[in-house]
Design a protein around this motif. Structure first.
Motif, PDB file in Angstrom:
ATOM      1  N   ASP A  99       0.834  -1.202   0.000  1.00  0.00           N
ATOM      2  CA  ASP A  99       0.000   0.000   0.000  1.00  0.00           C
ATOM      3  C   ASP A  99       0.872   1.257   0.000  1.00  0.00           C
ATOM      4  OD1 ASP A  99       1.019  -0.007   2.560  1.00  0.00           O
ATOM      5  OD2 ASP A  99      -0.927  -0.169   3.567  1.00  0.00           O
ATOM      6  N   TYR A 100       0.212   2.402   0.072  1.00  0.00           N
ATOM      7  CA  TYR A 100       0.921   3.688  -0.001  1.00  0.00           C
ATOM      8  C   TYR A 100       1.996   3.786   1.078  1.00  0.00           C
ATOM      9  CZ  TYR A 100       1.789   8.702   0.056  1.00  0.00           C
ATOM     10  OH  TYR A 100       2.400   9.932   0.031  1.00  0.00           O
ATOM     11  N   TYR A 103       5.213   1.850   0.359  1.00  0.00           N
ATOM     12  CA  TYR A 103       6.051   2.381  -0.725  1.00  0.00           C
ATOM     13  C   TYR A 103       6.786   3.655  -0.329  1.00  0.00           C
ATOM     14  CZ  TYR A 103       4.554  -0.614  -4.608  1.00  0.00           C
ATOM     15  OH  TYR A 103       4.352  -1.673  -5.452  1.00  0.00           O
ATOM     16  N   ARG A 104       6.105   4.518   0.423  1.00  0.00           N
ATOM     17  CA  ARG A 104       6.574   5.890   0.589  1.00  0.00           C
ATOM     18  C   ARG A 104       8.031   6.015   1.036  1.00  0.00           C
ATOM     19  NH1 ARG A 104       5.033   9.365  -2.437  1.00  0.00           N
ATOM     20  NH2 ARG A 104       7.215   9.019  -2.869  1.00  0.00           N
ATOM     21  N   VAL A 113       2.380   7.901  -5.934  1.00  0.00           N
ATOM     22  CA  VAL A 113       2.014   6.513  -5.662  1.00  0.00           C
ATOM     23  C   VAL A 113       0.503   6.340  -5.484  1.00  0.00           C
ATOM     24  CG1 VAL A 113       2.312   4.555  -4.082  1.00  0.00           C
ATOM     25  CG2 VAL A 113       4.234   6.100  -4.537  1.00  0.00           C
ATOM     26  N   GLN A 114      -0.025   5.256  -6.065  1.00  0.00           N
ATOM     27  CA  GLN A 114      -1.421   4.861  -5.870  1.00  0.00           C
ATOM     28  C   GLN A 114      -1.485   3.347  -5.747  1.00  0.00           C
ATOM     29  OE1 GLN A 114      -4.875   6.586  -5.977  1.00  0.00           O
ATOM     30  NE2 GLN A 114      -4.977   4.603  -4.933  1.00  0.00           N
ATOM     31  N   GLU A 132      -6.983   2.909  -3.046  1.00  0.00           N
ATOM     32  CA  GLU A 132      -6.704   3.409  -1.709  1.00  0.00           C
ATOM     33  C   GLU A 132      -6.863   4.932  -1.692  1.00  0.00           C
ATOM     34  OE1 GLU A 132      -3.256   3.208   1.771  1.00  0.00           O
ATOM     35  OE2 GLU A 132      -2.725   2.768  -0.311  1.00  0.00           O
ATOM     36  N   THR A 134      -5.625   7.173   0.358  1.00  0.00           N
ATOM     37  CA  THR A 134      -4.342   7.844   0.547  1.00  0.00           C
ATOM     38  C   THR A 134      -3.466   7.595  -0.675  1.00  0.00           C
ATOM     39  OG1 THR A 134      -4.476   7.515   2.936  1.00  0.00           O
ATOM     40  CG2 THR A 134      -2.318   8.074   2.025  1.00  0.00           C
ATOM     41  N   ASN A 135      -3.041   8.668  -1.312  1.00  0.00           N
ATOM     42  CA  ASN A 135      -2.216   8.563  -2.513  1.00  0.00           C
ATOM     43  C   ASN A 135      -1.525   9.895  -2.748  1.00  0.00           C
ATOM     44  OD1 ASN A 135      -3.644  10.151  -4.998  1.00  0.00           O
ATOM     45  ND2 ASN A 135      -5.166   9.424  -3.510  1.00  0.00           N
ATOM     46  N   SER A 136      -0.619   9.922  -3.703  1.00  0.00           N
ATOM     47  CA  SER A 136       0.062  11.187  -4.007  1.00  0.00           C
ATOM     48  C   SER A 136      -0.024  11.541  -5.496  1.00  0.00           C
ATOM     49  CB  SER A 136       1.527  11.124  -3.565  1.00  0.00           C
ATOM     50  OG  SER A 136       2.176   9.983  -4.105  1.00  0.00           O
ATOM     51  N   SER A 160      -7.720   4.015   3.714  1.00  0.00           N
ATOM     52  CA  SER A 160      -6.584   3.105   3.888  1.00  0.00           C
ATOM     53  C   SER A 160      -6.846   2.043   4.948  1.00  0.00           C
ATOM     54  CB  SER A 160      -5.330   3.904   4.258  1.00  0.00           C
ATOM     55  OG  SER A 160      -4.982   4.777   3.202  1.00  0.00           O
TER      56      SER A 160
END
Length: 259
Positions: A99-100, A103-104, A113-114, A132, A134-136, A160
């Motif tokens: 998930d986010y 990865y972050r 990121v998604q 999700e 929460t993403n950027s 999330s």
């Protein structure tokens, strides 16, 4: 989003690429993929219409959006090797557990990121695609991505903290329903229906029942009551299923997964 690249080309990635191209959401000439088994990759590329790449480096040079579709245990190694090459790109994860938040810390802040959880019915355009919350991604970029994935089924945004249970329902649920199809098919065979026909009848019945609930929005209990006539055959079957603990069995199955 101008170009799309797949790192890995297993069954789910193949279904996503094929669904996107068939829908016209993106042209096959703008979709690239790399997988270590080059012969299989090239056959899929010819059949579906994307471009096969001979290396991850080549793929990343050609694409601005990347779908991480390799095995979950391989991802950390890929990120270590290609952290720099992923800068300023959008990274879409369809790998379970990635998930986010996971990865972050492994990526540059410039990598957007998604996390998406698809399920196997996406292979026939009837999937559930969990995005999700929460993403950027950039707002327009995310809207385009959600529209593109809608070619594969129902797209839903999930907080999330609920991705785990939502993914259990949609990701594991098909296996539970496959057991139901097999069991009801066996019942048909027991009373003389040829097996292939029994499976077809049961599968279409489940498909129709699901569509009726989705289209009407009725509570499943109301739809069940509509079939159960007083002193009729269906209510006798429902009674047998209740005695056998059907509801509790499904709840226990989910509890066992969420553990």
């Amino acid at each position: 989003m101008h170009t799309l690249g797949f790192i890995g080309m297993g069954n789910m990635a193949k279904a996503i690429a094929e669904g996107i191209i068939k829908s016209g959401k993106m042209s096959g000439k703008d979709i690239y993929a790399y997988a270590p088994h080059q012969d299989k990759l090239k056959k899929n590329a010819e059949a579906i219409g994307f471009t096969a790449c001979e290396s991850t480096d080549s793929l990343l040079e050609k694409t601005d959006t990347v779908i991480m579709a390799c095995k979950p245990y391989q991802i950390e190694g890929v990120l270590e090797t290609y952290r720099e090459a992923l800068k300023n790109k959008a990274l879409i994860s369809i790998a379970a557990g990635w998930d986010y938040a996971k990865y972050r810390p492994l990526l540059s802040d410039s990598t957007r990121v998604q996390f998406i959880m698809p399920n196997t019915p996406a292979m026939v355009g009837e999937g559930v695609l969990l995005f999700e919350e929460t993403n950027s991604l950039e707002e327009q970029e995310r809207a385009e991505l959600m529209d593109m994935f809608s070619a594969l089924g129902l797209v839903e945004e999930i907080p999330s903290h609920l991705m785990g249970i939502a993914g259990t329902l949609t990701g594991c649920g098909p296996a539970f329903i496959d057991l139901v199809i097999e069991a009801l098919g066996d019942a048909g065979v027991k009373y003389g229906v040829p097996r292939a026909q029994a499976y077809a009848l049961v599968s279409q019945m489940i498909l129709g029942s699901a569509k009726l609930q989705l289209d009407t929005g009725e509570h499943p209990g109301v739809l069940k009551d509509n079939v159960c006539s007083p002193a009729g055959t269906t209510i006798r079957g429902v009674n047998a299923l209740e005695r056998a603990g059907l509801r509790a069995a499904f709840l226990d199955a989910v509890d066992g997964i969420m553990g």
